[in-house]
Design a protein around this motif. Structure first.
Motif, PDB file in Angstrom:
ATOM      1  N   LEU A  37       0.834  -1.218   0.000  1.00 19.00           N
ATOM      2  CA  LEU A  37       0.000   0.000   0.000  1.00 19.00           C
ATOM      3  C   LEU A  37       0.864   1.261   0.000  1.00 19.00           C
ATOM      4  CD1 LEU A  37      -2.835   1.372   0.300  1.00 19.00           C
ATOM      5  CD2 LEU A  37      -2.469   1.250   2.772  1.00 19.00           C
ATOM      6  N   ASP A  38       0.766   2.014  -1.074  1.00 16.64           N
ATOM      7  CA  ASP A  38       1.385   3.342  -1.160  1.00 16.64           C
ATOM      8  C   ASP A  38       0.261   4.373  -1.104  1.00 16.64           C
ATOM      9  OD1 ASP A  38       3.915   2.209  -1.679  1.00 16.64           O
ATOM     10  OD2 ASP A  38       3.472   2.092  -3.823  1.00 16.64           O
ATOM     11  N   VAL A  39       0.428   5.398  -0.298  1.00 19.75           N
ATOM     12  CA  VAL A  39      -0.584   6.463  -0.286  1.00 19.75           C
ATOM     13  C   VAL A  39       0.102   7.817  -0.355  1.00 19.75           C
ATOM     14  CG1 VAL A  39      -2.491   7.532   0.973  1.00 19.75           C
ATOM     15  CG2 VAL A  39      -2.206   5.057   1.056  1.00 19.75           C
ATOM     16  N   PHE A  40      -0.474   8.691  -1.138  1.00 21.66           N
ATOM     17  CA  PHE A  40       0.069  10.041  -1.334  1.00 21.66           C
ATOM     18  C   PHE A  40      -0.896  11.084  -0.816  1.00 21.66           C
ATOM     19  CE2 PHE A  40       3.604   9.038  -4.202  1.00 21.66           C
ATOM     20  CZ  PHE A  40       3.281   7.742  -4.574  1.00 21.66           C
ATOM     21  N   HIS A  41      -0.337  12.142  -0.241  1.00 24.18           N
ATOM     22  CA  HIS A  41      -1.100  13.369  -0.010  1.00 24.18           C
ATOM     23  C   HIS A  41      -0.593  14.344  -1.062  1.00 24.18           C
ATOM     24  CE1 HIS A  41      -2.883  12.064   3.731  1.00 24.18           C
ATOM     25  NE2 HIS A  41      -1.711  11.723   4.192  1.00 24.18           N
ATOM     26  N   GLY A  42      -1.290  14.476  -2.168  1.00 23.63           N
ATOM     27  CA  GLY A  42      -0.771  15.285  -3.261  1.00 23.63           C
ATOM     28  C   GLY A  42       0.532  14.671  -3.764  1.00 23.63           C
ATOM     29  N   ASP A  43       1.592  15.446  -3.750  1.00 23.69           N
ATOM     30  CA  ASP A  43       2.890  14.945  -4.211  1.00 23.69           C
ATOM     31  C   ASP A  43       3.647  14.215  -3.113  1.00 23.69           C
ATOM     32  OD1 ASP A  43       2.543  15.931  -6.718  1.00 23.69           O
ATOM     33  OD2 ASP A  43       3.540  17.849  -6.301  1.00 23.69           O
ATOM     34  N   PHE A  44       3.178  14.399  -1.889  1.00 28.76           N
ATOM     35  CA  PHE A  44       3.913  13.841  -0.763  1.00 28.76           C
ATOM     36  C   PHE A  44       3.494  12.393  -0.513  1.00 28.76           C
ATOM     37  CE2 PHE A  44       4.026  12.905   3.796  1.00 28.76           C
ATOM     38  CZ  PHE A  44       5.370  13.101   4.056  1.00 28.76           C
ATOM     39  N   GLN A  45       4.475  11.496  -0.531  1.00 26.71           N
ATOM     40  CA  GLN A  45       4.148  10.092  -0.270  1.00 26.71           C
ATOM     41  C   GLN A  45       4.193   9.832   1.232  1.00 26.71           C
ATOM     42  OE1 GLN A  45       6.210   7.158  -2.590  1.00 26.71           O
ATOM     43  NE2 GLN A  45       4.957   5.494  -1.773  1.00 26.71           N
ATOM     44  N   ALA A  46       3.049   9.423   1.788  1.00 24.05           N
ATOM     45  CA  ALA A  46       2.947   9.227   3.233  1.00 24.05           C
ATOM     46  C   ALA A  46       3.138   7.763   3.614  1.00 24.05           C
ATOM     47  CB  ALA A  46       1.597   9.720   3.735  1.00 24.05           C
ATOM     48  N   LEU A  47       2.789   6.825   2.739  1.00 22.80           N
ATOM     49  CA  LEU A  47       2.947   5.399   3.035  1.00 22.80           C
ATOM     50  C   LEU A  47       3.693   4.723   1.891  1.00 22.80           C
ATOM     51  CD1 LEU A  47      -0.562   4.394   4.496  1.00 22.80           C
ATOM     52  CD2 LEU A  47       1.507   5.005   5.757  1.00 22.80           C
ATOM     53  N   TYR A  48       4.600   3.835   2.264  1.00 18.89           N
ATOM     54  CA  TYR A  48       5.430   3.110   1.281  1.00 18.89           C
ATOM     55  C   TYR A  48       5.256   1.610   1.468  1.00 18.89           C
ATOM     56  CZ  TYR A  48       8.028   7.527   0.913  1.00 18.89           C
ATOM     57  OH  TYR A  48       8.387   8.831   0.745  1.00 18.89           O
ATOM     58  N   GLY A  49       4.619   0.964   0.524  1.00 16.48           N
ATOM     59  CA  GLY A  49       4.543  -0.492   0.507  1.00 16.48           C
ATOM     60  C   GLY A  49       4.171  -1.135   1.835  1.00 16.48           C
ATOM     61  N   ILE A  50       3.133  -0.609   2.465  1.00 16.83           N
ATOM     62  CA  ILE A  50       2.706  -1.161   3.757  1.00 16.83           C
ATOM     63  C   ILE A  50       2.114  -2.557   3.558  1.00 16.83           C
ATOM     64  CG2 ILE A  50       1.044  -0.909   5.655  1.00 16.83           C
ATOM     65  CD1 ILE A  50       3.127   1.215   5.819  1.00 16.83           C
ATOM     66  N   ALA A  51       2.495  -3.467   4.443  1.00  8.69           N
ATOM     67  CA  ALA A  51       1.872  -4.790   4.482  1.00  8.69           C
ATOM     68  C   ALA A  51       1.406  -5.034   5.910  1.00  8.69           C
ATOM     69  CB  ALA A  51       2.865  -5.864   4.057  1.00  8.69           C
TER      70      ALA A  51
END
Ligand SMILES: Nc1ncnc2c1ncn2[C@@H]1O[C@H](COP(=O)(O)OP(=O)(O)OP(=O)(O)O)[C@@H](O)[C@H]1O
Ligand SMILES: [Mg+2]
Lengths: 287, 234
Positions: free
Chosen positions: B11-25
């Motif tokens: 799971l990757d999640v972005f706030h606009g251009d800012f990536q808040a989550l990287y490959g969450i499992a």
């Protein structure tokens, strides 16, 4: 006596203005949308009643059984199909879209019905009157006022006593959290617009029985509706009724002073209220 | 472990251009209570909001009973049986306490929770039911927010910052009722600043650091040092 009469007539006229305003107030309250096309939708409803009454040979009030559901359905479709796509974030795009809609409706009506003024033929209802205490009031204005009170009361009840009203208020409060409750915002907005245009349909038919209308007449109705909402205070439905009555009385008394002063008097009272109480006379209490 | 109720993967999640989550499992099993801990800005709220359908796009990154739900509209996610108690509680200010609860139950999902059950759990809410949320203390508001989520009879309740800003007595009260409401038909994910407390009530935990899972495991066997490292990345 003339003055008392003017106040009474103005009060009853205020009922019609409250009906103009109620739909406007409703959608502003639920989705913070200022619908510039509101007045044109009122006029559109009057034309719809004209065609329905002519086509089916109905009394204009009986035509309401067609016009109200038709306008409500059109409102839902309009919201889901067009206005929702412009909502979220900036307030300018939806404003511009409703402005464009206003232009389209006016020109569409011009093409379909020409610029000639029309009127809904309601037979004896147009002239019937009651006399008491030396005053004579028309049955139609009385009926209009009674319907306005009934509509505002019903909206108030719906807003504060029903699940639909809760959904409207919750969506108005916090759209994202409302989604967490399983409320589809697009659908809730659609329902609000449907309800708004159902009220608009009633307003349009009553307007069309009362006076002649033409495709360009929406602007004035929008302004009167706005003024009633603002005078009464945003987010307060009974305040909207009061706002309509104040506007109606101001116009009637102004017209009594000088016929040409009628509309201006309404605007002046509106400006005076705005100057003294920018949030209107009866703003919604914040919890 | 039984088959996952909720399975998050990549799971990757972005706030606009800012990536808040990287490959969450991460996973949550039915009836399980899981803690998500991590420093301020680690991405805990972002994770819960993504699960609830308020953020994120890629469908396969979040699975509910095996079905991809990532990026699904929040109202549809709610209907599946996932309820979020948002950070800051976010009660509806123009609805009374009782109306806030009622709107939580509007989807009509079957289960043990209704108005009477919530009032039994939090009797103070019955007393305050006609009040506006702003008239309640923070602890009472949190009870209302939890009650509102329970009213949906969810299979998974996500509670963001259960005790933030609350008086100690209110925190103790909430933690007393928590084990009683989770289990059987309902799993829970709790986000908590107080890691000791969070680890004490949960079976497993995930520790986020700058948008990544820095550490995960059984709540009972993790050491303070390991948590400290995972928290601050030192
Ligand atoms: N709406 C937003 N727009 C831009 N950036 C955001 C937004 N919301 C969160 N962020 C950023 O995303 C990161 C993760 O934020 P998030 O709120 O998920 O953290 P958190 O772990 O819940 O923190 P806290 O403990 O303070 O609640 C932070 O760096 C934050 O600044
Ligand atoms: Mg947070």
């Amino acid at each position: 006596m003339e003055w008392v009469n003017a106040v009474v007539q103005g009060t009853l006229l205020g009922g019609l203005y409250a009906l103009f305003a109620a739909g406007l107030s409703l959608i502003f309250g639920v989705m913070r949308l200022v619908n510039i096309a509101h007045g044109d939708l009122i006029v559109l409803a009057a034309y719809l009643a004209l065609s329905t009454a002519a086509g089916l040979g109905l009394h204009p009030l009986a035509a309401l059984t067609v016009v109200v559901p038709a306008m409500a359905a059109a409102g839902y479709a309009l919201q889901r199909g067009l206005i929702n796509r412009t909502m979220g974030g900036d307030i300018l795009p939806p404003l511009l879209v409703t402005f464009g809609l206003s232009v389209i409706i006016q020109n569409g009506l011009l093409m379909g019905y020409t610029a000639d003024p029309q009127k809904l033929q309601a037979g004896t209802l147009e002239t019937a009157s009651l006399s008491a205490l030396g005053l004579t009031v028309g049955v139609l204005p009385l009926l209009t006022f009674a319907l306005a009170v009934a509509v505002i009361g019903a909206l108030q009840w719906m807003f504060y006593r029903t699940a639909l009203g809760r959904a409207f208020r919750a969506t108005s409060d916090r759209q994202d959290v409302a989604q967490l409750m399983g409320l589809n915002r697009a659908h809730v907005f659609g329902l609000a617009m449907a309800l708004s245009l159902a009220v608009t349909a009633l307003a349009g038919v009553l307007l069309g029985i009362r006076t002649a209308f033409d495709p360009a007449g929406g602007g004035a109705r929008l302004i009167f509706g706005f003024e009633a909402v603002i005078i009464g205070g945003l987010g307060n439905l009974w305040g909207t009724l009061a706002g309509g009555v104040i506007l109606g009385v101001a116009q009637a008394v102004g017209g009594q002073i000088h016929p040409g002063f009628q509309i201006l008097a309404g605007h002046l009272v509106f400006l005076a209220v705005l100057a003294v109480r920018p949030r209107g006379l009866f703003p919604k209490m914040e919890g | 472990m039984p088959e996952a109720l909720l399975a998050i993967d990549g799971l990757d999640v972005f706030h606009g251009d800012f990536q808040a989550l990287y490959g969450i499992a991460a996973e949550v099993a039915p009836g399980e209570m899981v803690a998500v801990i991590g420093a301020n800005g680690a991405g805990k709220t972002t994770l819960l909001r993504a699960v609830a359908g308020l953020l994120g796009r890629r469908a396969a990154a979040i699975r509910w009973k095996g079905r991809p739900i990532g990026g699904m509209r929040a109202d549809r996610v709610a209907a599946l049986g996932i309820a979020l108690v948002p950070e800051g509680r976010l009660l509806f200010p123009s609805l009374s306490i009782e109306e806030n609860l009622l709107i939580g139950g509007r989807m009509g999902r079957r289960g043990p929770w209704d108005l009477a059950a919530v009032y039994r759990l939090f009797p103070i809410l019955r007393e305050r039911r006609g009040f506006a949320p702003a008239q309640l203390s923070g602890g009472q508001q949190q009870m209302a927010a939890i009650g509102r989520a329970l009213m949906a009879n969810p299979e998974l309740i996500l509670i963001d910052e259960i005790s933030l800003g609350l008086a100690p007595v209110a925190i103790r009260q909430l933690y007393e009722v928590l084990p009683g409401i989770v289990g059987e038909g309902m799993a829970a994910v709790i986000v908590e600043q107080d890691t000791t407390r969070a680890l004490a009530v949960t079976r497993r935990f995930y520790c986020l650091q700058e948008g990544r899972v820095a550490l995960a495991g059984a709540s009972g066997s993790v050491t303070r040092e390991a948590i400290g490292r995972a928290y601050f990345g030192v």
